[in-house]
Design an enzyme around this catalytic site. Structure first.
Site, short mmCIF file in Angstrom:
data_model
loop_
_atom_site.label_atom_id
_atom_site.label_comp_id
_atom_site.label_asym_id
_atom_site.label_seq_id
_atom_site.Cartn_x
_atom_site.Cartn_y
_atom_site.Cartn_z
N PHE A 117 0.86 -1.18 0.00
CA PHE A 117 0.00 0.00 0.00
C PHE A 117 0.90 1.23 0.00
CE2 PHE A 117 -4.69 0.20 1.16
CZ PHE A 117 -5.02 -0.96 0.50
N GLN A 230 -8.52 13.75 4.27
CA GLN A 230 -7.77 13.02 3.26
C GLN A 230 -8.55 12.89 1.96
OE1 GLN A 230 -6.86 8.52 3.58
NE2 GLN A 230 -4.91 9.58 3.61
N HIS A 232 -8.59 10.78 -1.34
CA HIS A 232 -8.04 9.53 -1.88
C HIS A 232 -7.80 9.74 -3.37
CE1 HIS A 232 -7.70 5.34 -3.00
NE2 HIS A 232 -7.81 4.96 -1.74
N LEU A 242 -15.24 4.81 -4.42
CA LEU A 242 -13.83 4.44 -4.26
C LEU A 242 -13.37 3.27 -5.13
CD1 LEU A 242 -11.46 5.37 -2.47
CD2 LEU A 242 -11.81 3.28 -1.18
N GLU A 245 -7.09 1.55 -2.91
CA GLU A 245 -5.64 1.63 -3.12
C GLU A 245 -5.07 0.27 -3.53
OE1 GLU A 245 -3.80 4.24 -0.42
OE2 GLU A 245 -1.90 3.18 -0.48
N ARG A 276 -1.11 8.96 -0.14
CA ARG A 276 -2.32 9.47 -0.80
C ARG A 276 -2.26 10.97 -1.06
NH1 ARG A 276 -6.73 5.78 2.45
NH2 ARG A 276 -6.09 3.90 1.36
N HIS A 343 -12.24 11.38 1.42
CA HIS A 343 -12.28 9.97 1.81
C HIS A 343 -12.23 9.73 3.31
CE1 HIS A 343 -11.56 5.72 1.49
NE2 HIS A 343 -10.38 5.80 2.06
N ARG A 384 -3.26 9.97 6.76
CA ARG A 384 -3.32 8.55 7.13
C ARG A 384 -2.75 7.69 6.00
NH1 ARG A 384 -7.06 4.17 5.99
NH2 ARG A 384 -8.51 5.51 4.89
C1 LIG Z 1 -15.08 3.26 0.56
C2 LIG Z 1 -14.11 3.16 1.71
C3 LIG Z 1 -13.08 2.24 1.69
C4 LIG Z 1 -12.19 2.14 2.76
N1 LIG Z 1 -11.17 1.22 2.70
C5 LIG Z 1 -10.32 1.10 3.75
C6 LIG Z 1 -9.29 0.09 3.75
O1 LIG Z 1 -9.17 -0.71 2.81
N2 LIG Z 1 -8.47 0.01 4.81
C7 LIG Z 1 -8.59 0.86 5.89
O2 LIG Z 1 -7.81 0.72 6.85
N3 LIG Z 1 -9.57 1.78 5.92
C8 LIG Z 1 -10.43 1.93 4.89
N4 LIG Z 1 -11.42 2.89 4.94
C9 LIG Z 1 -11.63 3.66 6.19
C10 LIG Z 1 -12.30 2.77 7.23
O3 LIG Z 1 -13.22 1.92 6.61
C11 LIG Z 1 -13.04 3.58 8.30
O4 LIG Z 1 -12.22 4.61 8.79
C12 LIG Z 1 -13.44 2.69 9.48
O5 LIG Z 1 -14.09 1.53 9.03
C13 LIG Z 1 -14.32 3.47 10.44
O6 LIG Z 1 -14.88 2.59 11.40
P1 LIG Z 1 -15.74 3.15 12.59
O7 LIG Z 1 -16.12 1.99 13.43
O8 LIG Z 1 -15.02 4.27 13.23
O9 LIG Z 1 -17.04 3.80 11.90
P2 LIG Z 1 -18.15 3.25 10.86
O10 LIG Z 1 -17.89 1.91 10.38
O11 LIG Z 1 -18.33 4.34 9.84
O12 LIG Z 1 -19.45 3.20 11.76
C14 LIG Z 1 -20.10 4.36 12.25
C15 LIG Z 1 -21.33 3.95 13.04
O13 LIG Z 1 -21.86 5.08 13.70
C16 LIG Z 1 -23.26 5.06 13.62
N5 LIG Z 1 -23.75 6.45 13.77
C17 LIG Z 1 -23.24 7.59 13.24
N6 LIG Z 1 -23.97 8.66 13.62
C18 LIG Z 1 -24.96 8.19 14.41
C19 LIG Z 1 -26.04 8.79 15.10
N7 LIG Z 1 -26.25 10.11 15.06
N8 LIG Z 1 -26.87 8.00 15.80
C20 LIG Z 1 -26.69 6.66 15.85
N9 LIG Z 1 -25.69 6.04 15.21
C21 LIG Z 1 -24.83 6.79 14.51
C22 LIG Z 1 -23.55 4.44 12.27
O14 LIG Z 1 -24.85 3.89 12.25
C23 LIG Z 1 -22.45 3.37 12.20
O15 LIG Z 1 -22.90 2.17 12.81
C24 LIG Z 1 -12.33 3.00 3.88
C25 LIG Z 1 -13.36 3.93 3.91
C26 LIG Z 1 -14.23 4.03 2.82
C27 LIG Z 1 -15.30 5.09 2.87
#
Ligand SMILES: Cc1cc2nc3c(=O)[nH]c(=O)nc-3n(C[C@H](O)[C@H](O)[C@H](O)COP(=O)(O)OP(=O)(O)OC[C@H]3O[C@@H](n4cnc5c(N)ncnc54)[C@H](O)[C@@H]3O)c2cc1C
Length: 572
Positions: A117, A230, A232, A242, A245, A276, A343, A384
Site C-alpha cells: 500500500f 484526506q 483519496h 472508491l 488503493e 495518498r 475519503h 493517514r
Molecule cells: C469506501 C471506503 C473504503 C475504505 N477502505 C479502507 C481500507 O481498505 N483500509 C482501511 O484501513 N480503511 C479503509 N477505509 C476507512 C475505514 O473503513 C473507516 O475509517 C473505518 O471503518 C471506520 O470505522 P468506525 O467503526 O469508526 O465507523 P463506521 O464503520 O463508519 O461506523 C459508524 C457507526 O456510527 C453510527 N452512527 C453515526 N452517527 C450516528 C447517530 N447520530 N446516531 C446513531 N448512530 C450513529 C452508524 O450507524 C455506524 O454504525 C475505507 C473507507 C471508505 C469510505
C-alpha cells in the site's frame, strides 16, 4: 411527551468496527451494554472498506518500520506513543480477528497474504479479496451478537447529557416512529465514524455526516485537527466512489491525456505507491493544467490491463464491478477514469491513548470515550496511510472497551441520574425541523455546501478560497434557519433526519475551514498554495478548536507527542 429513561453500564453509539469491538469486550466482562446505531450494524461504513488492514506480520517486516512509515506518512503530526501502541499490537489484533473467523486471503503456504500500500516500506496490508471491511464487520458483529450485546438498530442519537464535566448518557429517537428516549449510563462511548460527506466528490456512505462530532462540539467541547481531510487519489470519475488503493498496490499505473506516466515527475522513487496526499495532488494538478481525460477532462486514467483477467478476478473483482456499473469501463480491457475523492478524516474528537475524551489539551471528561474514525488519538497526524484505519478502529475499539471495564471496576465511574428534561434540546431540534415554515430546501442547501467545500477547501487551498468558504458557511447557517421539510409524519421520516444531519454538517465544516485558515503551512493532506512549506517552528502542533453559540470558532494549540522519530523532510 413522556420520555423513557433506559439505564445501562455503558452506551456505545455506532456499530462499525470500533463500536462493535468495544461492545463485545464489555459484554464478555459482564457489563450491561447497549449499542445504538442509525443504520443496521452491517451497513456501517466499515463494511465498504476494500483494500486491507495493516500489521507487520511477515519475517522481513518489523514493527518499528510500521511505526516509522506511519509517523513519516503523518508528516510528523501523529502522536508517537499512540502510533507505537497501535503498531506493536497490530499482529496480535490480526491474529485475534482471524481466530474469531475472519477469512483473510492466504498464501499457498497458508500464511495470511499481504499486499503493498502507499507509503509502506513492505507489503503489509492483510486482505480478504477486495472486501476486507465487510469480512471484518461480519465477523465482529457475529461475535458481539453471540455475546448477547443489546442493539438498538435504527435509533438516531441527537445529543449527549453533559453536566459539570461528566457525561451521563445520550438522547436518541427511534427512526421507525420518532419515539424519544434517554439512555442513562456510567460510561458513553462514541464510535460514529467519518464525515467526508461535507464534500461533493466523496467516497463516503450517505450516512457519514459527522453527527458525533457536532454533538460534542455543541457542548463547547473541542475538536482536534479538523483541517486534515484526506483526499483519496482514486475515486471513480464524476461520483467519487472508491477504487481502493489495492488497485495501485497490485500494480495500477496512472496516465494523463498525453499518455505520460506522470508520477515520474512527482514521486520518482515510489511512483504510484507514494502516499495518498502526494498522489492526489499530482492527479489534481494534471487535471487543473489541462491534461485530464474523459469528456469533461476531469479525470486521469489508471491502467490495470497488464495484470490480466486472472489476477483482476482473483484480487479486485468488486472494483471491476464498480467501474463497469458506474462508468461502463472494464478494467480487464481498458484503463478506467479516476480523480481524487474526499475519503477520510484525520481529525475528530480528541482522546487520550486510552480513549478518554479531552475537555482541553490537558484535562479529560469523566464518563466519556471515543474510538475509530470519529476520534483523534492521533495515529494518523496530518495524513493517514492506507490500511491503517481498519487497524485503528479494530485495535482502539477493543482497547478502549477494555479501559472502560477497568474504569468501571476501579469505581471511577458512577451512574449520575438523568431526568426527562435532559431530552429537551433534542425535542426542540425535532420541533424546529418539523414545524419551521421557511422557504429553503435542505437538499439544495446541502448541495451548495458540498460543492463549495470541494471547490474551496479541497485538495488545494488558499487564504482567498478559504475566506470565501467562511462567508458561504455563514450564509448557509442563516439560510438553515429558514428551512422547511415536506414530510410531517412520524414514520421513517428521512426528511427530518436529513435536516438534523445537515445541521451537523454545517457545524463540523466550519471547524474544517477555520482550522485550515489558521494553519498557515502545508502539512500532509492540508495543502496551502500560499504557504507551500511545512513550518515546524510554528505549526508542529495539534489544533484544538471550540465553537461559540453564534457559530464562531476559537482555536488553541496542543503539543504533539514526539518520540524516537525526529521530524525530517518528507520525500518519496
Ligand atoms: C469506501 C471506503 C473504503 C475504505 N477502505 C479502507 C481500507 O481498505 N483500509 C482501511 O484501513 N480503511 C479503509 N477505509 C476507512 C475505514 O473503513 C473507516 O475509517 C473505518 O471503518 C471506520 O470505522 P468506525 O467503526 O469508526 O465507523 P463506521 O464503520 O463508519 O461506523 C459508524 C457507526 O456510527 C453510527 N452512527 C453515526 N452517527 C450516528 C447517530 N447520530 N446516531 C446513531 N448512530 C450513529 C452508524 O450507524 C455506524 O454504525 C475505507 C473507507 C471508505 C469510505
Amino acid at each position: 411527551m413522556s420520555v423513557q429513561i433506559h439505564k445501562y453500564d455503558v452506551v456505545i453509539v455506532g456499530a462499525g468496527l470500533a463500536g462493535l469491538a468495544a461492545a463485545r469486550e464489555l459484554q464478555r466482562a459482564g457489563k450491561k451494554v447497549a449499542v445504538l446505531t442509525k443504520l443496521h450494524p452491517l451497513r456501517s461504513h466499515s463494511g465498504a472498506a476494500q483494500g486491507g488492514v495493516n500489521a507487520a506480520l511477515s519475517e522481513d517486516d518489523d514493527i518499528e518500520l510500521h511505526m516509522f512509515d506511519t509517523v513519516k506518512g503523518s508528516d510528523y503530526l501523529a502522536d508517537q506513543d499512540a502510533v507505537e501502541l497501535m503498531c506493536s499490537k497490530a499482529p496480535e489484533t490480526i491474529r485475534w480477528i482471524a481466530n474469531a473467523g475472519a477469512a483473510f486471503s492466504r498464501n499457498e503456504d497458508g500464511t495470511i497474504a499481504q499486499r503493498p500500500f502507499g507509503g509502506q516500506s513492505k507489503p503489509r496490508a492483510c486482505y480478504a479479496k477486495d472486501r476486507t471491511g465487510l469480512t471484518l464487520l461480519q465477523t465482529i458483529y457475529e461475535q458481539a451478537d453471540r455475546e448477547n450485546v443489546t442493539f438498538f438498530d435504527e435509533w438516531y442519537v441527537a445529543d449527549i447529557i453533559y453536566e459539570d464535566g461528566v457525561v451521563k448518557g445520550v438522547v436518541a429517537y427511534n427512526i421507525r416512529d420518532l419515539e424519544p428516549a434517554i439512555f442513562n449510563a456510567k460510561a458513553v462511548m462514541f464510535a460514529t465514524g467519518g464525515y467526508a460527506r461535507a464534500f461533493k466528490i466523496s467516497s463516503n456512505a450517505h450516512a457519514n455526516t459527522g453527527d458525533g462530532l457536532s454533538i460534542v462540539a455543541r457542548h463547547g467541547l473541542p475538536l482536534e485537527d479538523m483541517e486534515f481531510v484526506q483526499f483519496h487519489p482514486t475515486g471513480l470519475a464524476g461520483s467519487g466512489i472508491l477504487i481502493s488503493e489495492a488497485a495501485r498496490g497490485e500494480g495500477g499505473r496512472l496516465y494523463n491525456s498525453l499518455g505520460e506516466r506522470f508520477m515520474e515527475k512527482y514521486a520518482p522513487e515510489k511512483m504510484e505507491l507514494a502516499p495518498r496526499d502526494v498522489v492526489s495532488r499530482a492527479i489534481t494538478k494534471e487535471i487543473l493544467e489541462g491534461r485530464g481525460v474523459g469528456p469533461n477532462k476531469d479525470a486521469v486514467a489508471i491502467d490495470l490491463t497488464h495484470l490480466g483477467e486472472k489476477i483482476i478476478m482473483e484480487r479486485l473483482p468488486e472494483l471491476r464491478d464498480l467501474a463497469i456499473t458506474f462508468l461502463g469501463q472494464d478494467m480487464i480491457k481498458e484503463p478506467i477514469h479516476i480523480a481524487a475523492t474526499a475519503h477520510y478524516s484525520m481529525g475528530g474528537i480528541p482522546v487520550d491513548i486510552d480513549g478518554h475524551v479531552k475537555k482541553n489539551p490537558n484535562e479529560i471528561v469523566r464518563g466519556f470515550y471515543a474510538a475509530g474514525e470519529c476520534a483523534c488519538v492521533s495515529v494518523h497526524g496530518a495524513n493517514r496511510l492506507g490500511a491503517n484505519s481498519l487497524l485503528e478502529a479494530l485495535f482502539f475499539g477493543r482497547h478502549v472497551g477494555k479501559h472502560i471495564i477497568e474504569d468501571l471496576e476501579s469505581n471511577k465511574l458512577e451512574l449520575c441520574d438523568a431526568k426527562e428534561s435532559d431530552a429537551d434540546r433534542m425535542l426542540n431540534e425535532i420541533k424546529f425541523c418539523m414545524n419551521n415554515n421557511g422557504t429553503e430546501s435542505v437538499p439544495k442547501l446541502r448541495s451548495e455546501l458540498q460543492e463549495s467545500m470541494t471547490a474551496n477547501a479541497g485538495v488545494f487551498r488558499t487564504e482567498e478560497t478559504l475566506l470565501k468558504q467562511r462567508k458561504i458557511l455563514k450564509e448557509l447557517r442563516e439560510r438553515y434557519k429558514n428551512i422547511r421539510i415536506d414530510d410531517k409524519s412520524k414514520i421513517f421520516n428521512t426528511d427530518l433526519q436529513e435536516a438534523i444531519e445537515f445541521g451537523h454538517m454545517l457545524d463540523y465544516a466550519t471547524f474544517i475551514v477555520e482550522g485550515a485558515i489558521a494553519r498557515k503551512e502545508s502539512r500532509g493532506a492540508h495543502y496551502r498554495e500560499d504557504y507551500t512549506k511545512r513550518d515546524d517552528e510554528n505549526f508542529l502542533k495539534h489544533t484544538f478548536a471550540t465553537m461559540n453559540e453564534d457559530g464562531s470558532i476559537n482555536i488553541e494549540y496542543g503539543d504533539v507527542k514526539l518520540g524516537k522519530f525526529e521530524p525530517q523532510e518528507r520525500t518519496y
